[in-house]
Design an enzyme around this catalytic site. Structure first.
Site, PDB file in Angstrom:
ATOM      1  N   LYS A 124    -136.666  35.213 -17.226  1.00 25.63           N
ATOM      2  CA  LYS A 124    -135.382  34.544 -17.423  1.00 25.63           C
ATOM      3  C   LYS A 124    -135.154  33.368 -16.480  1.00 25.63           C
ATOM      4  O   LYS A 124    -134.466  32.405 -16.833  1.00 25.63           O
ATOM      5  CB  LYS A 124    -134.240  35.553 -17.305  1.00 25.63           C
ATOM      6  CG  LYS A 124    -134.188  36.536 -18.471  1.00 25.63           C
ATOM      7  CD  LYS A 124    -132.970  37.444 -18.382  1.00 25.63           C
ATOM      8  CE  LYS A 124    -132.874  38.338 -19.595  1.00 25.63           C
ATOM      9  NZ  LYS A 124    -131.656  39.183 -19.576  1.00 25.63           N
ATOM     10  N   THR A 175    -136.811  37.600 -22.169  1.00 31.14           N
ATOM     11  CA  THR A 175    -136.376  38.764 -21.409  1.00 31.14           C
ATOM     12  C   THR A 175    -137.173  38.857 -20.110  1.00 31.14           C
ATOM     13  O   THR A 175    -137.897  37.927 -19.739  1.00 31.14           O
ATOM     14  CB  THR A 175    -136.483  40.038 -22.270  1.00 31.14           C
ATOM     15  OG1 THR A 175    -135.887  41.127 -21.584  1.00 31.14           O
ATOM     16  CG2 THR A 175    -137.930  40.357 -22.634  1.00 31.14           C
ATOM     17  N   ARG A 201    -128.215  48.024  -4.184  1.00 32.41           N
ATOM     18  CA  ARG A 201    -129.016  48.846  -3.286  1.00 32.41           C
ATOM     19  C   ARG A 201    -129.209  48.166  -1.939  1.00 32.41           C
ATOM     20  O   ARG A 201    -129.193  48.809  -0.884  1.00 32.41           O
ATOM     21  CB  ARG A 201    -130.385  49.143  -3.912  1.00 32.41           C
ATOM     22  CG  ARG A 201    -131.214  50.161  -3.127  1.00 32.41           C
ATOM     23  CD  ARG A 201    -132.524  50.481  -3.826  1.00 32.41           C
ATOM     24  NE  ARG A 201    -132.328  50.997  -5.163  1.00 32.41           N
ATOM     25  CZ  ARG A 201    -132.015  52.262  -5.445  1.00 32.41           C
ATOM     26  NH1 ARG A 201    -131.817  53.127  -4.465  1.00 32.41           N
ATOM     27  NH2 ARG A 201    -131.873  52.651  -6.686  1.00 32.41           N
TER      28      ARG A 201
END
Length: 275
Positions: free
Chosen positions: A64, A60, A149
């Site tokens: 990754k 995780t 964003r």
């Protein structure tokens, strides 16, 4: 045999609960733990995986992409994405990288009745977003709206979608018009926990299907505001873990076995399975 979930931080992980339930059901002698690992220690850890009877590891954040160049072999999927969530240790010690996040997304949506979608909207552009784009491709998506964003940080995700034959509309969240994504049929949020909280007003209260990969805290602000079908990231987490258990146990997974393992994992979390 040993297996573990690797990440930083990792104490919150539900992977040990899921995997232990699977191996108890299967009668597989695999001890599964959570290990906090910094990116700088990945190389040394990869070498340790080749010995000491390892079956494999779940991977995780923020590891990754870090482990990809450390593999001896990767799936075509990982080669495209540049990110993995699964390390399989072969019997000869070679390391194979796979990304079962894609399966987790596809199967979580399938449980909710979504097996095909020409259009999809994706929130975020990180490594999980790459898996979501691959999943969208498997669902037949040809029109992808990518909401981020900062558009400058979404080039990799945009290129992947185009490589998979999708027409991409790239939008910064502040550019969304009044009704945001309220009419979009399928929305997948790959944002970390709480990261979407400040986006809620711009996104709106959609009436399509929302898969929010975040699950702690739950419901997220995004999920609470949604008026359509909402799927928690726990459903994705279970389905990707089932695929990992298949790799780590090296046992044949016929249809009934897969169903039994899936249901055992759901039961371990006290979670109701859709479908």
């Amino acid at each position: 045999m040993r297996a573990a979930v690797l990440g930083q931080p990792i104490s919150h992980s539900k992977s040990p609960t899921l995997h232990r339930a699977a191996y108890a059901l299967l009668g597989a002698d695999i001890a599964y733990e959570a290990i906090e690992l910094a990116p700088g220690d990945a190389g040394e850890f990869a070498q340790q995986l080749r010995v000491n009877q390892w079956a494999g590891c779940s991977v995780t954040m923020p590891l990754k992409d870090v482990f990809v160049p450390l593999m001896d072999e990767v799936s075509d999927r990982v080669a495209r994405l540049g990110a993995l969530n699964t390390i399989v240790v072969r019997s000869d010690g070679r390391l194979f990288g796979e990304n079962t996040d894609v399966d987790g997304i596809v199967l979580a949506l399938s449980d909710a009745g979504v097996k095909h979608s020409n259009q999809a909207t994706l929130l975020g552009a990180g490594n999980t977003a790459l898996a979501a784009i691959e999943a969208a491709g498997e669902l037949g998506t040809t029109e992808l709206k990518l909401v981020v964003r900062d558009a400058a940080r979404a080039i990799r995700a945009s290129h992947l979608a185009q490589e998979l034959g999708m027409r991409v509309e790239l939008l910064e969240v502040d550019q969304l018009v009044e009704h945001g994504i309220t009419a979009d049929p399928l929305v997948i949020s790959t944002l970390p926990p709480r990261a979407a909280d400040s986006w809620v007003n711009q996104l709106g209260a959609g009436d399509g299907v929302l898969l929010d990969v975040a699950y702690d805290p739950w419901p997220s602000a995004l999920a609470q505001n949604w008026t359509g079908t909402v799927i928690s990231g726990l459903h994705m987490l279970v389905h990707q873990a089932v695929e990992q258990a298949r790799y780590f146990s090296a046992l044949p997974f016929d249809g009934p076995t897969r169903e039994n393992v899936t249901n055992a994992m759901y039961h371990s979390l006290g979670l109701h399975r859709r479908g």
